[in-house]
Scaffold this active site. Sequence first.
Site, short mmCIF file in Angstrom:
data_model
loop_
_atom_site.label_atom_id
_atom_site.label_comp_id
_atom_site.label_asym_id
_atom_site.label_seq_id
_atom_site.Cartn_x
_atom_site.Cartn_y
_atom_site.Cartn_z
N GLY A 16 0.84 -1.21 0.00
CA GLY A 16 0.00 0.00 0.00
C GLY A 16 0.87 1.25 0.00
O GLY A 16 1.86 1.30 0.72
N ARG A 77 1.21 -4.87 -5.71
CA ARG A 77 1.18 -6.13 -4.96
C ARG A 77 1.51 -7.19 -6.01
O ARG A 77 0.76 -7.34 -6.97
CB ARG A 77 -0.18 -6.34 -4.33
CG ARG A 77 -0.57 -5.17 -3.41
CD ARG A 77 -1.66 -5.52 -2.45
NE ARG A 77 -2.23 -4.33 -1.82
CZ ARG A 77 -1.83 -3.83 -0.65
NH1 ARG A 77 -0.86 -4.41 0.03
NH2 ARG A 77 -2.39 -2.76 -0.15
N ASP A 108 4.59 -4.82 6.17
CA ASP A 108 5.08 -6.13 6.61
C ASP A 108 5.15 -7.16 5.48
O ASP A 108 6.05 -7.99 5.43
CB ASP A 108 4.27 -6.65 7.81
CG ASP A 108 2.78 -6.73 7.53
OD1 ASP A 108 2.32 -6.12 6.54
OD2 ASP A 108 2.07 -7.39 8.31
N THR A 131 3.99 2.68 5.71
CA THR A 131 2.59 2.27 5.71
C THR A 131 1.81 3.18 6.65
O THR A 131 2.34 3.55 7.71
CB THR A 131 2.41 0.79 6.13
OG1 THR A 131 1.03 0.54 6.43
CG2 THR A 131 3.21 0.42 7.37
N ASP A 133 -0.61 2.37 8.41
CA ASP A 133 -1.24 1.61 9.50
C ASP A 133 -0.47 1.67 10.84
O ASP A 133 -1.03 1.37 11.88
CB ASP A 133 -1.40 0.14 9.10
CG ASP A 133 -2.17 -0.02 7.80
OD1 ASP A 133 -2.97 0.89 7.48
OD2 ASP A 133 -1.98 -1.03 7.10
N ASP A 135 1.63 -0.41 11.90
CA ASP A 135 1.54 -1.74 12.50
C ASP A 135 2.86 -2.52 12.45
O ASP A 135 2.87 -3.74 12.40
CB ASP A 135 0.43 -2.55 11.80
CG ASP A 135 0.66 -2.68 10.30
OD1 ASP A 135 1.56 -2.00 9.77
OD2 ASP A 135 -0.07 -3.46 9.65
N ARG A 177 -6.08 -1.20 8.85
CA ARG A 177 -6.13 -2.68 8.76
C ARG A 177 -6.44 -3.27 10.13
O ARG A 177 -7.42 -2.90 10.74
CB ARG A 177 -4.82 -3.20 8.18
CG ARG A 177 -4.61 -2.76 6.74
CD ARG A 177 -4.52 -3.95 5.82
NE ARG A 177 -3.19 -4.49 5.86
CZ ARG A 177 -2.57 -4.98 4.80
NH1 ARG A 177 -3.18 -4.99 3.63
NH2 ARG A 177 -1.39 -5.49 4.91
P1 ATP Z 1 0.57 -2.43 3.50
O1 ATP Z 1 0.72 -2.92 4.91
O2 ATP Z 1 0.60 -0.95 3.43
O3 ATP Z 1 -0.56 -3.04 2.74
P2 ATP Z 1 2.49 -4.40 2.60
O4 ATP Z 1 3.93 -4.26 2.25
O5 ATP Z 1 2.17 -5.20 3.83
O6 ATP Z 1 1.91 -2.92 2.69
P3 ATP Z 1 1.49 -6.53 0.88
O7 ATP Z 1 0.63 -6.48 -0.30
O8 ATP Z 1 1.08 -7.39 2.04
O9 ATP Z 1 1.71 -5.01 1.35
O10 ATP Z 1 2.96 -7.03 0.42
C1 ATP Z 1 3.61 -6.43 -0.68
C2 ATP Z 1 4.18 -7.46 -1.60
O11 ATP Z 1 5.21 -8.21 -0.94
C3 ATP Z 1 3.22 -8.54 -2.09
O12 ATP Z 1 2.42 -8.10 -3.15
C4 ATP Z 1 4.18 -9.64 -2.55
O13 ATP Z 1 4.70 -9.36 -3.83
C5 ATP Z 1 5.31 -9.50 -1.53
N1 ATP Z 1 5.19 -10.56 -0.51
C6 ATP Z 1 4.39 -10.54 0.59
N2 ATP Z 1 4.51 -11.68 1.30
C7 ATP Z 1 5.42 -12.45 0.63
C8 ATP Z 1 5.98 -13.76 0.83
N3 ATP Z 1 5.66 -14.51 1.88
N4 ATP Z 1 6.87 -14.21 -0.10
C9 ATP Z 1 7.22 -13.47 -1.16
N5 ATP Z 1 6.71 -12.24 -1.41
C10 ATP Z 1 5.84 -11.73 -0.53
#
Ligand code: ATP
Length: 328
Positions: A16, A77, A108, A131, A133, A135, A177
């Site tokens: 995000g 994503r 995360d 982020t 959030d 979090d 979230r």
């Molecule tokens: P926000 O908390 O703001 O949504 P975020 O970084 O947590 O941000 P996610 O969509 O959960 O957002 O993760 C971003 C990207 O990281 C995912 O689209 C994916 O490409 C990669 N990713 C997440 N988990 C894994 C995993 N276990 N293995 C490989 N890639 C991952």
Amino acid sequence: MKESAVKKIVVLTSGGDAPGMNAALRAVVRTASHYKIECYGVREGFNGLINDDFTKMGPRSVKNIITEGGTILKSARSLEFKTAAGRKKAFENCQKHGIDGMVCIGGDGTFRGAKVFNEEFGIKTIGVPGTIDNDIFGTDNTIGYDTALNTAMEAIDKIRDTATSHNRIFFVEVMGRDAGFIALNSGLATGAIGILIPEKKDSIEELFATFERAEKAGKASSIVVVAEGEKLGSIYDIAKATQTGFPSYDIRVAVLGHIQRGGSPSCADRVLASRLGYGAVIGLMDGKTNMMVGMKSNRMVYTAIDEAVKKHNEIDQDLLKISEILSI
Ligand code: ATP
């Protein structure tokens, strides 16, 4: 100064988007340039690694972006990065460009992806918490949180004006979230009579008692701030139950939504992003890997990514108590 552990790095924004990501990117690119480290920007998060979407960046590539919300690199994503084949492609592209370090700005999920990639292929990685959030463990605040909080506060202030004019009860949903930081702090800052967050056990009975207290105190209009991850139910269910319990109330629901992600970053977010972007490059140069850079009690700290994604910052119970005492 000892020799840098990295010579050529990539920087990407993922997950995000959050206000201040551009300020972090600017800090990464300019710190790298200062220390004569080559820096490539990767577009659309991990997708850009897979699609070989690398652009060499220098101090002028990041001019005039410290004030801008969103991310000029764009975020994504990436489902493909979750597969071993996708990550192999990403590594081959990194190898082709001679990349030995990586800065990942995101939440995360982004850190989980970065960690897996590091463990498989050994490219040094530092995460920067971006982020709204808030979090992520290992930093008092994440980049974007302060701006989102202020956006939520300003929106709730405006809602209060109309609530007061019509003697209405407003339920306002804010983002976060599974975390209630935006709800708790914006609720306290706007004088909400109720704050519903996933970190505490809420009940309809308690909420009704709050309305009864407010009525006795002579309040004709009220705001209840609800975190998007609230476990009691959706904001619409909660509003409906309240309408059933108090048929005479004029109840409205407002879901603030994505306005909380946009806008020019606050001063606090720009400063935080600048410090963390700088800290990410310094960390890589120092040989750190699989770490997240954060600020705790105004000091730069590095936390293992594993710990940052597994642990959680606790909600400050004092804030809950204070908001209850002050909303009488
Ligand atoms: P926000 O908390 O703001 O949504 P975020 O970084 O947590 O941000 P996610 O969509 O959960 O957002 O993760 C971003 C990207 O990281 C995912 O689209 C994916 O490409 C990669 N990713 C997440 N988990 C894994 C995993 N276990 N293995 C490989 N890639 C991952």
